[in-house]
Structure formats: structure tokens, C-alpha cells
Design a protein around this motif. Sequence first.
Motif, mmCIF file in Angstrom:
data_model
loop_
_atom_site.group_PDB
_atom_site.id
_atom_site.type_symbol
_atom_site.label_atom_id
_atom_site.label_comp_id
_atom_site.label_asym_id
_atom_site.label_seq_id
_atom_site.Cartn_x
_atom_site.Cartn_y
_atom_site.Cartn_z
ATOM 1 N N ASP A 82 0.838 -1.188 0.000
ATOM 2 C CA ASP A 82 0.000 0.000 0.000
ATOM 3 C C ASP A 82 0.886 1.256 0.000
ATOM 4 O O ASP A 82 1.706 1.416 0.893
ATOM 5 N N PRO A 83 0.779 2.165 -0.982
ATOM 6 C CA PRO A 83 1.656 3.345 -0.972
ATOM 7 C C PRO A 83 1.239 4.427 0.014
ATOM 8 O O PRO A 83 2.035 5.283 0.351
ATOM 9 N N LEU A 84 -0.006 4.395 0.471
ATOM 10 C CA LEU A 84 -0.505 5.495 1.297
ATOM 11 C C LEU A 84 0.207 5.609 2.642
ATOM 12 O O LEU A 84 0.639 6.705 3.014
ATOM 13 N N GLN A 86 3.216 4.698 3.432
ATOM 14 C CA GLN A 86 4.586 5.143 3.213
ATOM 15 C C GLN A 86 4.633 6.645 2.980
ATOM 16 O O GLN A 86 5.501 7.345 3.514
ATOM 17 N N GLY B 40 -5.394 2.773 -0.501
ATOM 18 C CA GLY B 40 -4.160 2.584 -1.260
ATOM 19 C C GLY B 40 -4.368 1.728 -2.494
ATOM 20 O O GLY B 40 -3.774 1.993 -3.542
ATOM 21 N N LEU B 44 -3.592 2.811 -6.235
ATOM 22 C CA LEU B 44 -2.747 2.039 -7.154
ATOM 23 C C LEU B 44 -3.462 1.789 -8.471
ATOM 24 O O LEU B 44 -2.855 1.845 -9.542
ATOM 25 N N VAL B 57 4.421 6.001 -4.549
ATOM 26 C CA VAL B 57 4.529 6.814 -3.335
ATOM 27 C C VAL B 57 4.684 8.285 -3.696
ATOM 28 O O VAL B 57 4.077 9.168 -3.081
ATOM 29 N N VAL B 60 1.383 9.716 -4.661
ATOM 30 C CA VAL B 60 0.520 9.970 -3.502
ATOM 31 C C VAL B 60 0.965 11.237 -2.784
ATOM 32 O O VAL B 60 0.156 12.099 -2.437
#
Lengths: 129, 232
Positions: A82-84, A86, B40, B44, B57, B60
Motif C-alpha cells: 500500500d503506498p498510502l 509510506q 491505497g 494504485l 509513493v 501519492v
Amino acid sequence: MFDAFGSSALLHQAITLLCFIIFGVALFGVLVKKNLFNIFLAFSIAEAALFLFFIGNHYAAQLQAPILFEGLSRFDPAVMVDPLPQAMILTTIVIGIAVLALALTFVIRYYKLTGHMRIDEMDELGEDR
Amino acid sequence: MNLKRTLALSHLLTGLLVSVMIIALLGTLRLLTPPIDTIGETLLHINAQSTQVANAVTSVVTYFRGLDTLGEVSILFLSIFGVALHMQHSTRNLFGAHDTLLQIGAQVLFPLIVLFGVYIITHGHLSPGGGFQGGVIIASAFVLRFLAYGDHYEPSARLLTLSESLSGAGLVLLGVLGLLLGDRIFAQILSLGTMGTLLSGGVIELVYLFVGLKVAAEMTLLSQHFIKARDV
């Protein structure tokens, strides 16, 4: 590296325990240490425990970083983390540095004013000891 | 309040806090389940067509949560402002080492470290890295100069202030332009390009460029204030 854990639930429990231990070290430092510099250092250790907790709990075994490079051609939540969290932790690290710098500045100012920086010797408010 | 009662009270409070934390830990360990269908995952899914940026990242941080990054940079600016207000400046360097070997090494390494920081900033949308990381690397080059040259080195205050204020103004301008030309703050107003090339992502790379410049200038100022603090 974490593939030996197999199931991600076990990994998450191990990470939670580890972060709890680090947070306990920081809490010990905040409560027991008398030097103001050590107290703010303990706060920053507590921050590090929180970062590890957030990042580690959104990692599962065999997942890749959310970056496209050779071997990955499209964004797929099944193989990427999940990128959120990070991105949010990146924000938090910068804010932590800013707050720590400001706090250390206040510690230096306090030391210049009074000649000590131990919290058990503070009596600027005139309380009886 | 006498000493004994204060001691007992603090022990009681510590014990209470630790027991509450242990209960919370046990609950967390029991309730850990893999999250299903988070934000997330949606980000993506829409990342490929809406940003064309290879590093999710980065998209975001700078695009989906661009307003957050603006607030973060302003918190950093306010903190450096407070440090500059409260630290008394002097010309004496507290940490300067007068070592010839270190000075020659700093001469060789300074441009290389700055170049590496610029590389990290400009490739923030293709590989791990970005504005904050690259900015801190550039600031570390200036810290190396502080350590090597001692009292004789002072970075140009005008250059630092100019780069910091111009990059901050550029960041706000990008946000307002997105609000005027697009649909929200930090909206995409440039062409996206193709994923994986250096000029992809449009406004995202500009945001990271401004953030990197600002963080580099602010971290250099911060280390300067602590290294050149007046003697206590």
C-alpha cells in the motif's frame, strides 16, 4: 528477507511486539531521565517505533515496493504494498525533524538562561521542593 | 505535597499507563487481520492512467495529497523560523576541524554529493527518492563544508534565502495554478508524458523540484544555526 515468516499475520505480530518494546524503551526514557536533551531523544525514539509499526504492518511477505521497474509492468495491489502509509510516514518523518529541531533550540535557550537543563532542578514557577 | 506521596503517585500513574498499553497490545495482536480494499489499492488502480508516474509513493505525496505536502513544507519553514529566532548567531564554528586532508576531500566530494542530491530529486518519480531525500543529501554536502573549513566558511545567506523563498513561492503558485486551470489544488496542468521517462508526470516533477530546493536550503540553514551557535 521476511519470507521465512510465511504467513503475514505472524510477521505483523512480531513487528507489533518489537515496536512495543522500542516504544517501552522510549517511554522509560521520557519518564525516568532527568536531562531535557535525553527526554527529547526518547521522544524521537518513540517516533521511530511508530514509523516501524505503520510501515511494517502494511507489509506482507512476497510483496514488492509500489514502483515500476524491470519485471513489473503494471500497478497491481496483489503484488505491491500500500503506498498510502509510506507517503504519510514520509510526511511524519519531516515534521518530526522540524519539531525536534525547535525543541532542542528551546532546550539550548533554557540552558543559557538558567545554567542547567535537569527537570528536577527547575523552580522557575516558584514551587516548593 | 511531600516527596513520598509524589513518588507513590508517579509510580501509580506509570503502572496504570503500562497496563493500559499492555491491554492495547494484546488487543492489537488478537485483532490483526489483513486489510481489505483500502484507499491505497484504489490509488494504485487509478495511478497508471491519472499520473503516468512509475513511483506510486511519489504520486501519492505530490499529487493525491499535494495540499498535505504544502502544509508539511510550511511546518518545516515555521520550525526553521523559530530556530532562527531563538539561536544567537556567531561567526565561530563549534565543530570545525582544521584538517588538510578533510579540506581536500571536501573539495572533491562537494560537487559529487550535490550532483547525487539533484539526481535523487529529479528521478523521484521513477525510482525511490524524491524532494525530501535529495534535499537532505544536498544539505549534507554543506555540512561537510562546515566541518572541513571551520570558521572560514559561510554559505551565501542571500543565495539560501533566495532559493528558499523562490521555491516556496513556486510551490504555492503551482497549487493556485492548479486551482485556476484545473479542478483542484495541485491539479495536473501539464502534459503527462509516457511512464518511465524523465519528463513524465507533468506537475509532479515540478512539485518535487521545488520541495527539494526548499528542503535543501532549510536543512542547510538549520545545521548552520546549530553549528554556529554562540558559546554557552
